[in-house]
Design a protein around this motif. Structure first.
Motif, PDB file in Angstrom:
ATOM      1  N   ASP A   1       0.855  -1.181   0.000  1.00  0.00           N
ATOM      2  CA  ASP A   1       0.000   0.000   0.000  1.00  0.00           C
ATOM      3  C   ASP A   1       0.894   1.235   0.000  1.00  0.00           C
ATOM      4  O   ASP A   1       1.353   1.686   1.043  1.00  0.00           O
ATOM      5  CB  ASP A   1      -0.916  -0.009   1.223  1.00  0.00           C
ATOM      6  N   THR A   2       1.158   1.784  -1.183  1.00  0.00           N
ATOM      7  CA  THR A   2       2.065   2.924  -1.292  1.00  0.00           C
ATOM      8  C   THR A   2       1.470   4.197  -0.703  1.00  0.00           C
ATOM      9  O   THR A   2       2.188   5.175  -0.496  1.00  0.00           O
ATOM     10  CB  THR A   2       2.431   3.177  -2.766  1.00  0.00           C
ATOM     11  N   ALA A   3       0.169   4.210  -0.432  1.00  0.00           N
ATOM     12  CA  ALA A   3      -0.441   5.373   0.218  1.00  0.00           C
ATOM     13  C   ALA A   3      -0.169   5.383   1.717  1.00  0.00           C
ATOM     14  O   ALA A   3      -0.353   6.402   2.378  1.00  0.00           O
ATOM     15  CB  ALA A   3      -1.947   5.398  -0.034  1.00  0.00           C
ATOM     16  N   THR A   4       0.296   4.258   2.233  1.00  0.00           N
ATOM     17  CA  THR A   4       0.599   4.136   3.666  1.00  0.00           C
ATOM     18  C   THR A   4       2.092   3.999   3.938  1.00  0.00           C
ATOM     19  O   THR A   4       2.619   4.593   4.871  1.00  0.00           O
ATOM     20  CB  THR A   4      -0.131   2.916   4.261  1.00  0.00           C
ATOM     21  N   ARG A   5       2.779   3.244   3.114  1.00  0.00           N
ATOM     22  CA  ARG A   5       4.211   2.998   3.307  1.00  0.00           C
ATOM     23  C   ARG A   5       4.920   3.090   1.965  1.00  0.00           C
ATOM     24  O   ARG A   5       4.507   2.447   0.989  1.00  0.00           O
ATOM     25  CB  ARG A   5       4.420   1.616   3.914  1.00  0.00           C
ATOM     26  N   ALA A   6       5.995   3.878   1.908  1.00  0.00           N
ATOM     27  CA  ALA A   6       6.731   4.032   0.660  1.00  0.00           C
ATOM     28  C   ALA A   6       8.178   4.397   0.961  1.00  0.00           C
ATOM     29  O   ALA A   6       8.490   4.955   2.023  1.00  0.00           O
ATOM     30  CB  ALA A   6       6.091   5.101  -0.225  1.00  0.00           C
ATOM     31  N   GLY A   7       9.069   4.096   0.019  1.00  0.00           N
ATOM     32  CA  GLY A   7      10.477   4.410   0.221  1.00  0.00           C
ATOM     33  C   GLY A   7      11.265   4.288  -1.063  1.00  0.00           C
ATOM     34  O   GLY A   7      10.821   3.658  -2.038  1.00  0.00           O
ATOM     35  N   CYS A   8      12.446   4.901  -1.066  1.00  0.00           N
ATOM     36  CA  CYS A   8      13.320   4.852  -2.234  1.00  0.00           C
ATOM     37  C   CYS A   8      14.763   4.986  -1.751  1.00  0.00           C
ATOM     38  O   CYS A   8      15.031   5.655  -0.737  1.00  0.00           O
ATOM     39  CB  CYS A   8      12.975   5.968  -3.218  1.00  0.00           C
ATOM     40  N   SER A   9      15.703   4.348  -2.459  1.00  0.00           N
ATOM     41  CA  SER A   9      17.113   4.406  -2.070  1.00  0.00           C
ATOM     42  C   SER A   9      18.000   4.615  -3.292  1.00  0.00           C
ATOM     43  O   SER A   9      17.641   4.234  -4.418  1.00  0.00           O
ATOM     44  CB  SER A   9      17.521   3.125  -1.333  1.00  0.00           C
ATOM     45  N   TRP A  10      19.146   5.229  -3.035  1.00  0.00           N
ATOM     46  CA  TRP A  10      20.147   5.494  -4.075  1.00  0.00           C
ATOM     47  C   TRP A  10      21.517   5.136  -3.512  1.00  0.00           C
ATOM     48  O   TRP A  10      21.787   5.334  -2.321  1.00  0.00           O
ATOM     49  CB  TRP A  10      20.153   6.974  -4.469  1.00  0.00           C
ATOM     50  N   ASP A  11      22.405   4.621  -4.370  1.00  0.00           N
ATOM     51  CA  ASP A  11      23.788   4.406  -3.953  1.00  0.00           C
ATOM     52  C   ASP A  11      24.734   4.917  -5.042  1.00  0.00           C
ATOM     53  O   ASP A  11      24.418   4.868  -6.231  1.00  0.00           O
ATOM     54  CB  ASP A  11      24.061   2.934  -3.639  1.00  0.00           C
ATOM     55  N   SER A  12      25.869   5.420  -4.583  1.00  0.00           N
ATOM     56  CA  SER A  12      26.821   6.063  -5.488  1.00  0.00           C
ATOM     57  C   SER A  12      28.238   5.626  -5.147  1.00  0.00           C
ATOM     58  O   SER A  12      28.612   5.570  -3.966  1.00  0.00           O
ATOM     59  CB  SER A  12      26.699   7.586  -5.364  1.00  0.00           C
TER      60      SER A  12
END
Length: 301
Positions: free
Chosen positions: A111-122
């Motif tokens: 449920d992206t309206a309740t829990r969401a996230g994103c990550s990046w690595d460099s």
């Protein structure tokens, strides 16, 4: 003798026989006996009917009193959705924090309206001079108001505290420091610590912020690998705070409020720095109209 005999015959003919008297008395007894059960049945029915009505009335009163009690209510949560997780940070911020990163990796959620996230690595590879590694993560958790659990902002506040405690007790963390962060949502704090791994020493910065019923967590760490120097922890801390502030602003913007991170007013408009101040000309016109209406009122009175 003849008259006596005649009297005896008359008496014999008129006197009732014992059997006929007994029959009449038996008939009267049977009639009375038959009437008694009818009266008992009638009395029994009337008694049962009265007691049943009393029970039904009592049950009706109990049901009416229960239905009259108001059902428990809870104040609705301020925010009803979350922004696209991989779009909460600007391209410039991503270039500064994770310059060699590809597109963000969105976390899995039912449920992206309740829990969401994103990550990046460099990984900025400098060859024999070593390389600089950076990892950035933004996670958001939104709480709905619930009659049994409580209001959404209270649930978010509890989770905010738990997130800070989890960051402070991270396994292997050294030199843990917690400092408040201003200007980011309703409340925010940053936990800083060192984490030594076989690749090098990682400088970890975790910013936890709450805005209304949403908790935003930003994790940002960096390390110098293959002999490169360890990044400055203060610089990483500033970058982490910048990312957290942008993420909070994205949450408020997604829910129709301004970038200031303030809560929406009851009328639905955002309060805070985004509200416009009336111009001087509009203030003068308002004063004139007020004075005119006052003079008209005094004349009429």
């Amino acid at each position: 003798m003849q008259r006596r005999a005649q009297r005896d015959q008359r008496n014999v003919g008129t006197a009732p026989t014992p059997s006929s008297g007994k029959a009449k008395r038996l008939t009267r007894v049977l009639v009375c006996a038959a009437a008694v059960p009818v009266m008992l049945v009638a009395a029994g029915c009337s008694s049962d009917s009265g007691s049943g009505d009393g029970k039904d009335k009592a049950a009706d009163k109990t049901a009416a009193s229960k239905s009259a009690k108001p059902s428990p209510t809870v104040r609705a949560a301020a925010y009803g959705k979350l922004p696209e997780p991989c779009s909460v940070l600007s391209e410039k911020t991503l270039d500064d924090l994770v310059p060699k990163a590809d597109s963000g990796k969105e976390g899995t959620s039912n449920d992206t309206a309740t829990r969401a996230g994103c990550s990046w690595d460099s990984l900025d590879d400098n060859g024999v001079k070593g390389s600089q590694f950076r990892w950035l993560s933004v996670s958001m958790l939104r709480f709905e108001s619930d009659v049994t659990r409580g209001e959404g902002d209270k649930l978010a506040r509890d989770y905010y505290t738990k997130q800070l405690q989890d960051a402070q007790s991270a396994q292997g963390a050294k030199s843990v420091k917690t400092t408040p962060v201003s200007g980011t949502g309703d409340e925010a704090s940053m936990v800083r610590y060192d984490l030594k791994k076989k690749e090098g020493t990682f400088k970890q910065q975790t910013v936890v912020a709450r805005v209304e019923n949403v908790v935003v967590t930003v994790d940002y760490n960096g390390a110098g690998l293959a002999g490169d120097k360890t990044p400055d922890a203060d610089d990483l801390a500033k970058d982490a705070q910048k990312a957290a502030k942008e993420a909070v602003a994205a949450v408020t913007k997604a829910n129709g409020t301004g970038k200031s991170g303030t809560s929406p007013s009851p009328s639905g408009s955002a309060a805070g720095s985004d509200s416009k101040t009336p111009s001087k000309s509009s203030s003068k016109s308002a004063a004139k109209s007020s004075s005119k209406s006052s003079s008209k009122t005094s004349k009429s009175s």
